[in-house]
Design a protein around this motif. Structure first.
Motif, PDB file in Angstrom:
ATOM      1  N   THR A 160      46.207 -14.396   1.979  1.00 18.18           N
ATOM      2  CA  THR A 160      46.876 -13.184   2.463  1.00 18.18           C
ATOM      3  C   THR A 160      47.793 -12.699   1.349  1.00 18.18           C
ATOM      4  OG1 THR A 160      48.846 -14.304   3.352  1.00 18.18           O
ATOM      5  CG2 THR A 160      46.912 -14.145   4.804  1.00 18.18           C
ATOM      6  N   GLY A 161      48.557 -11.663   1.647  1.00 18.29           N
ATOM      7  CA  GLY A 161      49.478 -11.157   0.649  1.00 18.29           C
ATOM      8  C   GLY A 161      50.561 -12.140   0.258  1.00 18.29           C
ATOM      9  N   HIS A 162      50.806 -13.164   1.086  1.00 11.53           N
ATOM     10  CA  HIS A 162      51.874 -14.116   0.791  1.00 11.53           C
ATOM     11  C   HIS A 162      51.393 -15.555   0.921  1.00 11.53           C
ATOM     12  CE1 HIS A 162      55.052 -11.074   0.528  1.00 11.53           C
ATOM     13  NE2 HIS A 162      54.411 -10.458   1.501  1.00 11.53           N
ATOM     14  N   ALA A 163      50.120 -15.792   0.713  1.00 13.09           N
ATOM     15  CA  ALA A 163      49.608 -17.162   0.809  1.00 13.09           C
ATOM     16  C   ALA A 163      48.366 -17.318  -0.045  1.00 13.09           C
ATOM     17  CB  ALA A 163      49.294 -17.529   2.255  1.00 13.09           C
ATOM     18  N   LEU A 164      48.218 -18.510  -0.594  1.00 10.96           N
ATOM     19  CA  LEU A 164      47.004 -18.892  -1.297  1.00 10.96           C
ATOM     20  C   LEU A 164      46.252 -19.914  -0.461  1.00 10.96           C
ATOM     21  CD1 LEU A 164      47.930 -19.354  -5.091  1.00 10.96           C
ATOM     22  CD2 LEU A 164      46.526 -17.559  -4.074  1.00 10.96           C
ATOM     23  N   GLY A 165      44.933 -19.780  -0.407  1.00  9.97           N
ATOM     24  CA  GLY A 165      44.106 -20.769   0.248  1.00  9.97           C
ATOM     25  C   GLY A 165      43.638 -21.807  -0.753  1.00  9.97           C
ATOM     26  N   VAL A 166      43.353 -23.009  -0.256  1.00  9.07           N
ATOM     27  CA  VAL A 166      42.924 -24.107  -1.122  1.00  9.07           C
ATOM     28  C   VAL A 166      41.706 -24.782  -0.493  1.00  9.07           C
ATOM     29  CG1 VAL A 166      43.617 -26.200  -2.350  1.00  9.07           C
ATOM     30  CG2 VAL A 166      45.356 -24.513  -1.686  1.00  9.07           C
ATOM     31  N   VAL A 167      40.688 -25.022  -1.326  1.00  3.50           N
ATOM     32  CA  VAL A 167      39.540 -25.821  -0.914  1.00  3.50           C
ATOM     33  C   VAL A 167      39.626 -27.142  -1.670  1.00  3.50           C
ATOM     34  CG1 VAL A 167      37.030 -25.964  -0.704  1.00  3.50           C
ATOM     35  CG2 VAL A 167      38.162 -23.727  -0.648  1.00  3.50           C
ATOM     36  N   GLU A 168      39.672 -28.255  -0.935  1.00  2.00           N
ATOM     37  CA  GLU A 168      39.690 -29.580  -1.548  1.00  2.00           C
ATOM     38  C   GLU A 168      38.433 -30.334  -1.142  1.00  2.00           C
ATOM     39  OE1 GLU A 168      43.632 -31.543  -1.928  1.00  2.00           O
ATOM     40  OE2 GLU A 168      44.256 -30.082  -0.387  1.00  2.00           O
ATOM     41  N   PHE A 169      38.035 -31.309  -1.978  1.00  2.00           N
ATOM     42  CA  PHE A 169      36.749 -31.963  -1.802  1.00  2.00           C
ATOM     43  C   PHE A 169      36.856 -33.472  -1.587  1.00  2.00           C
ATOM     44  CE2 PHE A 169      36.386 -28.205  -4.438  1.00  2.00           C
ATOM     45  CZ  PHE A 169      35.427 -27.479  -3.764  1.00  2.00           C
ATOM     46  N   SER A 170      38.044 -34.013  -1.678  1.00  2.00           N
ATOM     47  CA  SER A 170      38.212 -35.461  -1.525  1.00  2.00           C
ATOM     48  C   SER A 170      39.333 -35.749  -0.528  1.00  2.00           C
ATOM     49  CB  SER A 170      38.548 -36.095  -2.884  1.00  2.00           C
ATOM     50  OG  SER A 170      38.712 -37.484  -2.776  1.00  2.00           O
ATOM     51  N   PRO A 171      39.094 -36.665   0.426  1.00  3.36           N
ATOM     52  CA  PRO A 171      37.863 -37.460   0.605  1.00  3.36           C
ATOM     53  C   PRO A 171      36.707 -36.671   1.210  1.00  3.36           C
ATOM     54  CG  PRO A 171      39.407 -37.953   2.354  1.00  3.36           C
ATOM     55  CD  PRO A 171      40.138 -37.032   1.413  1.00  3.36           C
ATOM     56  N   GLU A 172      36.998 -35.512   1.812  1.00  2.00           N
ATOM     57  CA  GLU A 172      35.965 -34.632   2.344  1.00  2.00           C
ATOM     58  C   GLU A 172      36.445 -33.201   2.219  1.00  2.00           C
ATOM     59  OE1 GLU A 172      35.473 -35.807   6.379  1.00  2.00           O
ATOM     60  OE2 GLU A 172      37.391 -34.990   7.037  1.00  2.00           O
ATOM     61  N   LEU A 173      35.534 -32.258   2.413  1.00  3.33           N
ATOM     62  CA  LEU A 173      35.899 -30.855   2.239  1.00  3.33           C
ATOM     63  C   LEU A 173      36.931 -30.438   3.276  1.00  3.33           C
ATOM     64  CD1 LEU A 173      33.715 -27.940   1.189  1.00  3.33           C
ATOM     65  CD2 LEU A 173      35.072 -27.650   3.256  1.00  3.33           C
ATOM     66  N   SER A 174      37.994 -29.763   2.822  1.00  4.65           N
ATOM     67  CA  SER A 174      39.042 -29.276   3.719  1.00  4.65           C
ATOM     68  C   SER A 174      39.565 -27.942   3.207  1.00  4.65           C
ATOM     69  CB  SER A 174      40.193 -30.286   3.814  1.00  4.65           C
ATOM     70  OG  SER A 174      40.838 -30.437   2.559  1.00  4.65           O
ATOM     71  N   LEU A 175      40.006 -27.103   4.136  1.00  6.81           N
ATOM     72  CA  LEU A 175      40.586 -25.800   3.824  1.00  6.81           C
ATOM     73  C   LEU A 175      42.029 -25.776   4.309  1.00  6.81           C
ATOM     74  CD1 LEU A 175      37.713 -23.358   4.933  1.00  6.81           C
ATOM     75  CD2 LEU A 175      38.067 -24.410   2.699  1.00  6.81           C
ATOM     76  N   THR A 176      42.951 -25.488   3.408  1.00  9.46           N
ATOM     77  CA  THR A 176      44.364 -25.353   3.757  1.00  9.46           C
ATOM     78  C   THR A 176      44.909 -24.115   3.059  1.00  9.46           C
ATOM     79  OG1 THR A 176      45.033 -26.789   1.914  1.00  9.46           O
ATOM     80  CG2 THR A 176      44.690 -27.843   4.069  1.00  9.46           C
ATOM     81  N   GLU A 177      46.155 -23.786   3.356  1.00  6.86           N
ATOM     82  CA  GLU A 177      46.811 -22.694   2.643  1.00  6.86           C
ATOM     83  C   GLU A 177      48.292 -23.001   2.513  1.00  6.86           C
ATOM     84  OE1 GLU A 177      46.841 -21.764   6.953  1.00  6.86           O
ATOM     85  OE2 GLU A 177      45.128 -21.927   5.586  1.00  6.86           O
ATOM     86  N   PHE A 178      48.951 -22.333   1.566  1.00  9.47           N
ATOM     87  CA  PHE A 178      50.391 -22.511   1.403  1.00  9.47           C
ATOM     88  C   PHE A 178      51.020 -21.169   1.042  1.00  9.47           C
ATOM     89  CE2 PHE A 178      48.539 -23.300  -2.764  1.00  9.47           C
ATOM     90  CZ  PHE A 178      49.396 -22.664  -3.650  1.00  9.47           C
ATOM     91  N   GLU A 179      52.270 -20.999   1.491  1.00 13.77           N
ATOM     92  CA  GLU A 179      52.985 -19.754   1.219  1.00 13.77           C
ATOM     93  C   GLU A 179      53.436 -19.721  -0.235  1.00 13.77           C
ATOM     94  OE1 GLU A 179      56.165 -19.129   3.931  1.00 13.77           O
ATOM     95  OE2 GLU A 179      54.870 -18.923   5.682  1.00 13.77           O
ATOM     96  N   VAL A 180      53.459 -18.527  -0.790  1.00 14.25           N
ATOM     97  CA  VAL A 180      53.847 -18.358  -2.182  1.00 14.25           C
ATOM     98  C   VAL A 180      54.571 -17.024  -2.317  1.00 14.25           C
ATOM     99  CG1 VAL A 180      51.600 -17.329  -2.717  1.00 14.25           C
ATOM    100  CG2 VAL A 180      52.981 -18.269  -4.563  1.00 14.25           C
ATOM    101  N   ASP A 181      55.556 -16.995  -3.207  1.00 17.13           N
ATOM    102  CA  ASP A 181      56.221 -15.738  -3.530  1.00 17.13           C
ATOM    103  C   ASP A 181      55.224 -14.865  -4.274  1.00 17.13           C
ATOM    104  OD1 ASP A 181      58.663 -15.713  -2.410  1.00 17.13           O
ATOM    105  OD2 ASP A 181      59.765 -16.434  -4.147  1.00 17.13           O
TER     106      ASP A 181
END
Length: 323
Positions: A160-181
């Motif tokens: 979004t305009g104030h968040a980055l999404g993250v794709v991680e692969f270990s130990p398994e595929l996961s989708l998260t996000e975190f707020e950012v200036d």
């Protein structure tokens, strides 16, 4: 394949001679020749310099390095890749990295994932929901957002305009996000296009600001570096001995951002090469020198009589792997 790299390659879709037009940005040379892999396979460039290739009949897949023709064999998917998709690697393929190949469907919220050395492609459906100002939910698409790049084995995308999404692969595929200036873009801001770029292990965001709503004219280019410790985007006016290479699908359906060494490839440092994928059927190459504050516009794919060639598909970047 003959260089020097990086190259812009334009496949005109002319099946009578099966040739592609190549433009070297270092020596400004234009040449035409048949590139076997681009002729016989569906090919998807990646910011890491490797190209994912799929043979439609057998569904055989492999990674191909245009610099020297090296291939890394991959398993065959259960079915053909989506009609419109893009490729991303989580890292540079090496004996010490755990590199994952991603194929992102540009029409459906779906990922195809394969680890190098693995035995199969896995398919994942995902749901990403953002909330508008009136708290109404809106489904969004990872691959159609303003930027996506891999840094340190993780894939980052504009959520979004104030968040980055993250794709991680270990130990398994996961989708998260975190707020950012995030960079504040006022409502009165002209039309923009943004690109995420990995460079020397850092994450950058490039904002191309057009002149009002005229996507054929560019007012300026701003560059920001992610400070993960805060986290926030910090504006920079230098990118060091690097060049950034930007492009993507027609009309910005999916943006592409990559980087490579400047001095090792005969290029001027602190430069951004922007293949205008927003202006349909144009694809001019804009070169911004951040240090000098200058812009140069090139038109590499033209007939000898000065007319623009037809553009059934946008040119693609073929990059050095900087091993």
């Amino acid at each position: 394949m003959e260089g020097p790299f990086p190259l812009l390659v334009h496949d005109l879709g002319n099946r009578t001679d099966d040739c592609q037009t190549r433009f070297s940005i270092s020596n400004q040379a234009v040449s035409t020749a048949a590139i076997h892999e681009l002729k016989d396979y569906r090919c998807f460039e990646s910011p890491q310099g490797w190209v994912l290739a799929l043979e439609p009949a057998s569904l055989h897949t492999f990674l191909w390095r245009p610099q020297d023709g090296q291939r890394i064999s991959l398993p065959s998917p259960k079915q053909e890749f989506p009609r419109r998709c893009k490729c991303l690697l989580s890292d540079k393929p090496s004996s010490t990295s755990s590199c994952t190949v991603l194929v992102l469907d540009l029409d459906q919220p779906n990922l195809l994932v394969c680890r190098i050395g693995g035995s199969q492609w896995d398919s994942y459906n995902y749901e990403l929901t953002m909330f508008l100002a009136d708290d109404k939910p809106r489904e969004i698409h990872m691959a159609k957002l303003k930027g996506i790049a891999a840094v340190g084995g993780k894939v980052y995308y504009t959520f979004t305009g104030h968040a980055l999404g993250v794709v991680e692969f270990s130990p398994e595929l996961s989708l998260t996000e975190f707020e950012v200036d995030m960079v504040e873009l006022p409502d009165t801001m002209p039309f923009t296009s943004t690109y995420l770029v990995e460079s020397c292990g850092d994450l950058f965001m490039v904002v191309v600001v057009f002149l009002g709503h005229n996507v054929h004219k560019i007012d300026k280019v701003d560059v920001y570096k992610m400070d993960f410790s805060r986290p926030e985007w910090c504006k920079v006016d230098r990118i060091g001995d690097r060049v950034f290479l930007l492009g993507g699908d027609s009309i910005g359906a999916s943006n592409f951002g990559a980087s490579c060494s400047a001095s090792e490839h005969g290029l001027s440092s602190n430069c951004i090469y922007f293949l205008n994928n927003i202006a349909a059927e144009e694809n001019y190459l804009h070169i911004f020198n951040l240090e000098k504050g200058t812009e140069e516009v090139q038109r590499p794919f033209r007939h000898k009589n000065g007319c623009l060639l037809p553009l059934p598909r946008p040119p693609m970047w073929l990059l050095p792997t900087d091993d």
